[in-house]
Every structure is written in structure tokens, then in C-alpha cells.
Design a protein around this motif. Sequence first.
Motif, PDB file in Angstrom:
ATOM      1  N   SER A  64       0.836  -1.192   0.000  1.00 44.11           N
ATOM      2  CA  SER A  64       0.000   0.000   0.000  1.00 44.11           C
ATOM      3  C   SER A  64       0.877   1.251   0.000  1.00 44.11           C
ATOM      4  CB  SER A  64      -0.926   0.023   1.225  1.00 44.11           C
ATOM      5  OG  SER A  64      -1.642   1.248   1.264  1.00 44.11           O
ATOM      6  N   LYS A  65       0.492   2.222  -0.809  1.00 46.83           N
ATOM      7  CA  LYS A  65       1.264   3.465  -0.877  1.00 46.83           C
ATOM      8  C   LYS A  65       0.686   4.546   0.016  1.00 46.83           C
ATOM      9  CE  LYS A  65      -1.329   4.825  -5.018  1.00 46.83           C
ATOM     10  NZ  LYS A  65      -1.245   5.143  -6.463  1.00 46.83           N
ATOM     11  N   HIS A  66      -0.361   4.210   0.791  1.00 43.29           N
ATOM     12  CA  HIS A  66      -1.010   5.177   1.660  1.00 43.29           C
ATOM     13  C   HIS A  66      -0.681   4.889   3.121  1.00 43.29           C
ATOM     14  CE1 HIS A  66      -3.351   6.034  -1.925  1.00 43.29           C
ATOM     15  NE2 HIS A  66      -3.759   4.777  -1.951  1.00 43.29           N
ATOM     16  N   PRO A  67      -0.532   5.917   3.958  1.00 43.01           N
ATOM     17  CA  PRO A  67      -0.310   5.685   5.390  1.00 43.01           C
ATOM     18  C   PRO A  67      -1.526   5.009   6.022  1.00 43.01           C
ATOM     19  CG  PRO A  67       0.228   7.951   4.782  1.00 43.01           C
ATOM     20  CD  PRO A  67      -0.477   7.349   3.606  1.00 43.01           C
ATOM     21  N   CYS A  68      -1.287   4.206   7.027  1.00 40.97           N
ATOM     22  CA  CYS A  68      -2.374   3.573   7.778  1.00 40.97           C
ATOM     23  C   CYS A  68      -3.259   4.640   8.393  1.00 40.97           C
ATOM     24  CB  CYS A  68      -1.781   2.670   8.863  1.00 40.97           C
ATOM     25  SG  CYS A  68      -2.994   1.975  10.007  1.00 40.97           S
ATOM     26  N   ARG A  69      -4.574   4.473   8.302  1.00 42.32           N
ATOM     27  CA  ARG A  69      -5.517   5.454   8.828  1.00 42.32           C
ATOM     28  C   ARG A  69      -5.476   5.549  10.363  1.00 42.32           C
ATOM     29  NH1 ARG A  69      -9.856   7.234   5.539  1.00 42.32           N
ATOM     30  NH2 ARG A  69      -9.039   7.477   3.410  1.00 42.32           N
ATOM     31  N   LEU A  70      -5.004   4.508  11.032  1.00 44.98           N
ATOM     32  CA  LEU A  70      -4.976   4.522  12.499  1.00 44.98           C
ATOM     33  C   LEU A  70      -3.639   4.988  13.061  1.00 44.98           C
ATOM     34  CD1 LEU A  70      -6.917   1.251  13.423  1.00 44.98           C
ATOM     35  CD2 LEU A  70      -7.785   3.580  13.202  1.00 44.98           C
ATOM     36  N   THR A  71      -2.543   4.613  12.427  1.00 55.09           N
ATOM     37  CA  THR A  71      -1.225   4.966  12.960  1.00 55.09           C
ATOM     38  C   THR A  71      -0.579   6.137  12.230  1.00 55.09           C
ATOM     39  OG1 THR A  71      -0.066   3.428  11.489  1.00 55.09           O
ATOM     40  CG2 THR A  71      -0.876   2.556  13.597  1.00 55.09           C
ATOM     41  N   ASN A  72      -1.141   6.518  11.073  1.00 54.79           N
ATOM     42  CA  ASN A  72      -0.594   7.601  10.246  1.00 54.79           C
ATOM     43  C   ASN A  72       0.837   7.303   9.778  1.00 54.79           C
ATOM     44  OD1 ASN A  72      -2.898   9.357  10.395  1.00 54.79           O
ATOM     45  ND2 ASN A  72      -2.287   9.870  12.496  1.00 54.79           N
ATOM     46  N   ARG A  73       1.140   6.029   9.609  1.00 52.80           N
ATOM     47  CA  ARG A  73       2.465   5.623   9.136  1.00 52.80           C
ATOM     48  C   ARG A  73       2.328   4.674   7.952  1.00 52.80           C
ATOM     49  NH1 ARG A  73       3.298   4.301  14.688  1.00 52.80           N
ATOM     50  NH2 ARG A  73       3.316   2.092  14.066  1.00 52.80           N
ATOM     51  N   LEU A  74       3.298   4.743   7.047  1.00 54.17           N
ATOM     52  CA  LEU A  74       3.377   3.722   6.005  1.00 54.17           C
ATOM     53  C   LEU A  74       3.725   2.413   6.692  1.00 54.17           C
ATOM     54  CD1 LEU A  74       5.268   5.595   3.149  1.00 54.17           C
ATOM     55  CD2 LEU A  74       2.892   4.820   3.121  1.00 54.17           C
ATOM     56  N   THR A  75       2.936   1.396   6.435  1.00 54.43           N
ATOM     57  CA  THR A  75       3.021   0.165   7.211  1.00 54.43           C
ATOM     58  C   THR A  75       3.188  -1.042   6.306  1.00 54.43           C
ATOM     59  OG1 THR A  75       1.594   1.115   8.909  1.00 54.43           O
ATOM     60  CG2 THR A  75       1.798  -1.276   8.900  1.00 54.43           C
ATOM     61  N   LYS A  76       3.978  -1.994   6.769  1.00 54.58           N
ATOM     62  CA  LYS A  76       4.076  -3.300   6.124  1.00 54.58           C
ATOM     63  C   LYS A  76       3.437  -4.307   7.069  1.00 54.58           C
ATOM     64  CE  LYS A  76       8.220  -2.323   3.399  1.00 54.58           C
ATOM     65  NZ  LYS A  76       7.500  -2.288   2.140  1.00 54.58           N
ATOM     66  N   GLY A  77       2.350  -4.913   6.626  1.00 56.08           N
ATOM     67  CA  GLY A  77       1.596  -5.805   7.497  1.00 56.08           C
ATOM     68  C   GLY A  77       0.179  -5.315   7.665  1.00 56.08           C
ATOM     69  N   LEU A  78      -0.404  -5.594   8.814  1.00 52.94           N
ATOM     70  CA  LEU A  78      -1.809  -5.253   9.030  1.00 52.94           C
ATOM     71  C   LEU A  78      -1.977  -3.739   9.175  1.00 52.94           C
ATOM     72  CD1 LEU A  78      -4.297  -7.121   9.203  1.00 52.94           C
ATOM     73  CD2 LEU A  78      -4.335  -6.654  11.636  1.00 52.94           C
ATOM     74  N   GLN A  79      -3.001  -3.197   8.514  1.00 53.92           N
ATOM     75  CA  GLN A  79      -3.212  -1.750   8.492  1.00 53.92           C
ATOM     76  C   GLN A  79      -4.650  -1.425   8.116  1.00 53.92           C
ATOM     77  OE1 GLN A  79      -1.129  -0.245   4.643  1.00 53.92           O
ATOM     78  NE2 GLN A  79      -0.175  -2.219   5.202  1.00 53.92           N
ATOM     79  N   ALA A  80      -5.030  -0.194   8.378  1.00 52.49           N
ATOM     80  CA  ALA A  80      -6.350   0.317   7.995  1.00 52.49           C
ATOM     81  C   ALA A  80      -6.161   1.337   6.882  1.00 52.49           C
ATOM     82  CB  ALA A  80      -7.048   0.954   9.190  1.00 52.49           C
ATOM     83  N   GLN A  81      -6.883   1.138   5.784  1.00 51.08           N
ATOM     84  CA  GLN A  81      -6.797   2.042   4.650  1.00 51.08           C
ATOM     85  C   GLN A  81      -8.184   2.550   4.285  1.00 51.08           C
ATOM     86  OE1 GLN A  81      -4.143   3.210   3.185  1.00 51.08           O
ATOM     87  NE2 GLN A  81      -2.619   1.931   4.223  1.00 51.08           N
ATOM     88  N   GLY A  82      -8.234   3.634   3.548  1.00 50.29           N
ATOM     89  CA  GLY A  82      -9.501   4.098   3.013  1.00 50.29           C
ATOM     90  C   GLY A  82     -10.008   3.096   1.990  1.00 50.29           C
ATOM     91  N   LEU A  83     -11.217   2.607   2.177  1.00 49.78           N
ATOM     92  CA  LEU A  83     -11.732   1.557   1.289  1.00 49.78           C
ATOM     93  C   LEU A  83     -11.805   2.047  -0.148  1.00 49.78           C
ATOM     94  CD1 LEU A  83     -14.738  -0.715   2.314  1.00 49.78           C
ATOM     95  CD2 LEU A  83     -13.996  -0.385  -0.021  1.00 49.78           C
ATOM     96  N   SER A  84     -12.315   3.241  -0.352  1.00 49.89           N
ATOM     97  CA  SER A  84     -12.447   3.761  -1.711  1.00 49.89           C
ATOM     98  C   SER A  84     -11.082   3.964  -2.370  1.00 49.89           C
ATOM     99  CB  SER A  84     -13.222   5.079  -1.707  1.00 49.89           C
ATOM    100  OG  SER A  84     -12.572   6.048  -0.905  1.00 49.89           O
ATOM    101  N   GLU A  85     -10.084   4.387  -1.578  1.00 50.94           N
ATOM    102  CA  GLU A  85      -8.745   4.576  -2.131  1.00 50.94           C
ATOM    103  C   GLU A  85      -8.151   3.264  -2.623  1.00 50.94           C
ATOM    104  OE1 GLU A  85      -6.811   8.379   0.205  1.00 50.94           O
ATOM    105  OE2 GLU A  85      -6.762   6.419   1.195  1.00 50.94           O
ATOM    106  N   ARG A  86      -8.330   2.213  -1.839  1.00 49.58           N
ATOM    107  CA  ARG A  86      -7.745   0.933  -2.223  1.00 49.58           C
ATOM    108  C   ARG A  86      -8.453   0.321  -3.439  1.00 49.58           C
ATOM    109  NH1 ARG A  86      -3.652  -0.577  -2.346  1.00 49.58           N
ATOM    110  NH2 ARG A  86      -3.583  -2.639  -1.352  1.00 49.58           N
TER     111      ARG A  86
END
Length: 207
Positions: A64-86
Motif C-alpha cells: 500500500s502506498k497510503h499511510p495507515c488510517r490509524l497509525t498515520n504511518r506507512l506500514t508493512k503488514g496489518l493496516q487500515a486504509q480508506g476503502l475507496s482509495e484501495r
Amino acid sequence: MEFKAGDIIAFWGGDLPGRAISLMTSSILPPWSLSWAPSHVGLAMTAGQNSSSARMLIESTNFSKHPCRLTNRLTKGLQAQGLSERVRDYETSGGSWRAFRLTWGNELDEVEVDYLRGICRAAIYRGVGYDWTGAGLSGTRLLQLTRLFPTPSAQTLFCSEFIAYALQSLCRMNRANPTRYNPGRLLRELVSTGVYEEISTEEKTFE
């Protein structure tokens, strides 16, 4: 269109890695609509208790090229993203997607939605990483049938492994090793057992 907490969004990647995953995990067995397996899956989730529709996608990915919606960090692994963006990420890169929803009698009540949201948030804040080994082994055919198949680790989970892990905790799947479930295997079992069904995604507009 409006998504509900617990919906599974299945993605078919248009790039070479995505097509390779689909090829390795496809099946000639029913349900026929899933013979060509998805390469990735995510779980639709509401942001909070007062949310009526799902706006987030909980997924385990390294791409994912977007920061995680919960941690505000670029993440490798489990993360929350904007559904429409993905969804748009896949559409603009030549991929496709379909949505699957719990059937009547299997829907999540408010307590279960809160519980599932808590699982997702806890896993993300714990820094659950991506399970590269499990993801690779989940696509095997013969190893799946032996006792040599590894036991899961809750510290690293790939996309469909996490969803199987969560659904088993909610008694929507029988207890089994979640590492065995690649995206295609997961959806084929959920649809063939009548727990999930595909929903129309013709209205592909988002707020």
C-alpha cells in the motif's frame, strides 16, 4: 455503494505478481464464480461505534502506498486504509474487485461488530506484520494435506489468514489452521458453506 462491517472485498491484481497468485491458487471445483482466485482480500470496517457504513479496509499487505488510517504511518503488514482509495488503486492499475457479504442469519450484531473492530485495532496497534512464509505455503497443494504444515503465529498474518483468524473467533468459520487459507481458498469455503455471498457492485461510486 455502501459497505457494511464484515464485508470481504476481493481483489484481482492486474500486474504479474497478482496474476501469478491467482493462477497458483485457482481451482476447477465449485463455486464456479471463484474458479479464478483473487490475489488479495480485505475486510470492510467502520471507523467507530456510531458509524453506519464501512469506510475503512483492514488488510495485511506490503504494497500500500497510503499511510495507515490509524497509525498515520506507512506500514508493512496489518493496516487500515480508506476503502475507496484501495479500490481505486486496483482499478487504475488494471485490476478488478468484487464484494462479498454475510448471508442472512450470519450477519454481525452490534456487539460482534464492536468485537471485530477491537480485534482489528488491537492487531494494528500491536504491529502485526506480514506473514511471507505462510502466504507462500498457503498456495501449496500437497503440503496442505500433511502434518508438516506449520502452525500459525498471531504476530504475523497475511491477508486471508487474518480474515480467517477473525471469522473463526466470531464462530463464522469452523476452527482450523488459518494459515491454510489463501484468498481463493477462503472465499470458496465461505461461499460454498453459505456463510457469505457475492453482492452487486454495479454502483461503483463512493462518497
